[in-house]
Design a protein around this motif. Structure first.
Motif, PDB file in Angstrom:
ATOM      1  N   LEU A 203       0.815  -1.208   0.000  1.00 40.54           N
ATOM      2  CA  LEU A 203       0.000   0.000   0.000  1.00 40.54           C
ATOM      3  C   LEU A 203       0.852   1.263   0.000  1.00 40.54           C
ATOM      4  CD1 LEU A 203      -2.891  -0.838   2.488  1.00 40.54           C
ATOM      5  CD2 LEU A 203      -2.766  -1.198   0.032  1.00 40.54           C
ATOM      6  N   ARG A 204       0.275   2.308  -0.599  1.00 39.47           N
ATOM      7  CA  ARG A 204       0.933   3.614  -0.639  1.00 39.47           C
ATOM      8  C   ARG A 204      -0.149   4.690  -0.579  1.00 39.47           C
ATOM      9  NH1 ARG A 204       5.036   4.256  -5.379  1.00 39.47           N
ATOM     10  NH2 ARG A 204       6.566   3.736  -3.752  1.00 39.47           N
ATOM     11  N   SER A 205       0.098   5.734   0.219  1.00 41.13           N
ATOM     12  CA  SER A 205      -0.830   6.857   0.247  1.00 41.13           C
ATOM     13  C   SER A 205      -0.067   8.141   0.533  1.00 41.13           C
ATOM     14  CB  SER A 205      -1.914   6.652   1.313  1.00 41.13           C
ATOM     15  OG  SER A 205      -1.451   7.006   2.596  1.00 41.13           O
TER      16      SER A 205
ATOM     17  N   ASP B 240       4.435   5.037   2.387  1.00 41.28           N
ATOM     18  CA  ASP B 240       4.545   3.656   1.928  1.00 41.28           C
ATOM     19  C   ASP B 240       4.350   2.701   3.097  1.00 41.28           C
ATOM     20  OD1 ASP B 240       5.068   4.560  -0.604  1.00 41.28           O
ATOM     21  OD2 ASP B 240       7.245   4.402  -0.406  1.00 41.28           O
TER      22      ASP B 240
ATOM     23  N   TRP C 157       2.162  -1.189  -6.322  1.00 40.44           N
ATOM     24  CA  TRP C 157       1.790  -0.250  -5.265  1.00 40.44           C
ATOM     25  C   TRP C 157       0.309   0.075  -5.398  1.00 40.44           C
ATOM     26  CZ3 TRP C 157       4.611   0.508  -1.129  1.00 40.44           C
ATOM     27  CH2 TRP C 157       5.987   0.277  -1.197  1.00 40.44           C
ATOM     28  N   VAL C 158      -0.451  -0.261  -4.375  1.00 41.65           N
ATOM     29  CA  VAL C 158      -1.899  -0.087  -4.359  1.00 41.65           C
ATOM     30  C   VAL C 158      -2.240   1.188  -3.600  1.00 41.65           C
ATOM     31  CG1 VAL C 158      -4.086  -1.097  -3.585  1.00 41.65           C
ATOM     32  CG2 VAL C 158      -2.258  -2.585  -4.451  1.00 41.65           C
ATOM     33  N   ASP C 159      -3.139   1.974  -4.146  1.00 40.84           N
ATOM     34  CA  ASP C 159      -3.595   3.195  -3.476  1.00 40.84           C
ATOM     35  C   ASP C 159      -4.321   2.807  -2.186  1.00 40.84           C
ATOM     36  OD1 ASP C 159      -4.693   5.577  -2.637  1.00 40.84           O
ATOM     37  OD2 ASP C 159      -5.734   6.007  -4.518  1.00 40.84           O
TER      38      ASP C 159
ATOM     39  N   ALA D 181      -6.234   4.375  -0.377  1.00 41.02           N
ATOM     40  CA  ALA D 181      -7.613   4.841  -0.315  1.00 41.02           C
ATOM     41  C   ALA D 181      -8.596   3.784  -0.812  1.00 41.02           C
ATOM     42  CB  ALA D 181      -7.768   6.125  -1.126  1.00 41.02           C
TER      43      ALA D 181
END
Length: 201
Positions: free
Chosen positions: A134-136, A141, A178-180, A182
Motif C-alpha cells: 500500500l501507498r498513500s 509507503d 503499489w496499491v492506493d 484509499a
C-alpha cells in the motif's frame, strides 16, 4: 516477476502476523499491548483469519510461549533469528508453503478483516507481481501491509544472510504493485502503526 525458489501450494493463502519481539521504542512487546480493550495480536489475528486459510504468528522464540495455545506461532529459523521482518517472512515461508501470503504488522491494530479482504482483492485483481503493498500521500509507503506471492522464501533467506535487511530496498528490486491505500480505507488514520503506547502523551 522473479523466478520462484520453492514450490508453493496452489490456492493456499497464509496470513503472517508480524509480532517480532521486544520493542525498544515501545518499551515492551507490542503484540501484547492493547487498543480499545483488545490486544494487538488478537486484533491482527482476527483481521487475517477472515481472508486466509491459515494464520501464522511470526514472533521471537522468547515470546512464542506467551501467545494463546490456539495460535500457530513460528519463531525465526536459527540462522535468521533476530534479523528483522524479512527474516520472519522467510522463516514462515520456508515452513508453510503457499500460493500467497498476506502480511500484517501487529502494531497496526486498527486494520480489520474488511481491510485485509480489500487488500487481497486488490492484489488478485491487479497485474501479476511479486508483492502488492500500500501507498498513500498521507500514510506514506506501507511495505509490510502487503501480499507476497509464494516461492520467495529462498531469495529472502539469502538476502537476510548477506546482510540486506531493508524491506523497501527489496521491494524496489522486485516486481512490486503499489496499491492506493484509499482503495482499502478512506481514512488514512487507520494505517497508523503504534511505535509508542496508544495512551502515551
Amino acid at each position: 516477476m522473479t523466478q520462484p525458489s520453492a514450490n508453493p501450494i496452489p490456492g493456499r493463502s497464509v496470513g503472517i502476523l508480524l509480532a517480532g519481539g521486544l520493542s525498544r521504542r515501545y518499551g515492551s512487546a507490542k503484540a501484547f499491548a492493547e487498543y480499545e480493550g483488545r490486544s494487538f495480536h488478537e486484533r491482527g489475528h482476527e483481521a487475517l483469519s477472515g481472508a486466509c486459510d491459515l494464520v501464522i504468528v511470526s514472533a521471537s522464540e522468547a515470546l512464542a510461549p506467551d501467545f494463546p495455545a490456539a495460535y500457530e506461532v513460528c519463531a525465526d529459523l536459527p540462522q535468521l533469528a533476530g534479523l528483522g521482518p524479512l527474516a520472519g517472512l522467510a522463516s514462515v515461508m520456508q515452513r508453510y508453503p503457499a500460493e500467497r501470503y498476506i502480511v500484517l504488522p501487529c502494531d497496526m491494530p486498527r486494520i480489520g478483516p474488511q481491510e485485509i479482504r480489500r487488500l487481497r482483492a486488490a492484489a488478485e485483481d491487479g497485474p501479476a507481481a511479486d508483492i502488492a503493498a500500500l501507498r498513500s500521500p498521507e500514510a506514506g509507503d506501507l511495505p509490510l501491509l502487503s501480499v507476497w506471492r509464494g516461492g520467495l522464501a529462498d531469495l529472502l533467506e539469502k538476502r537476510v544472510l548477506s546482510g540486506h535487511l531493508g524491506v523497501m530496498k527489496l521491494l524496489a528490486e522486485l516486481d512490486t504493485l503499489w496499491v492506493d491505500a484509499a482503495l482499502i480505507h478512506a481514512d488514512p488514520a487507520i494505517f497508523h502503526n503504534f511505535n509508542v503506547p496508544p495512551d502515551a502523551g
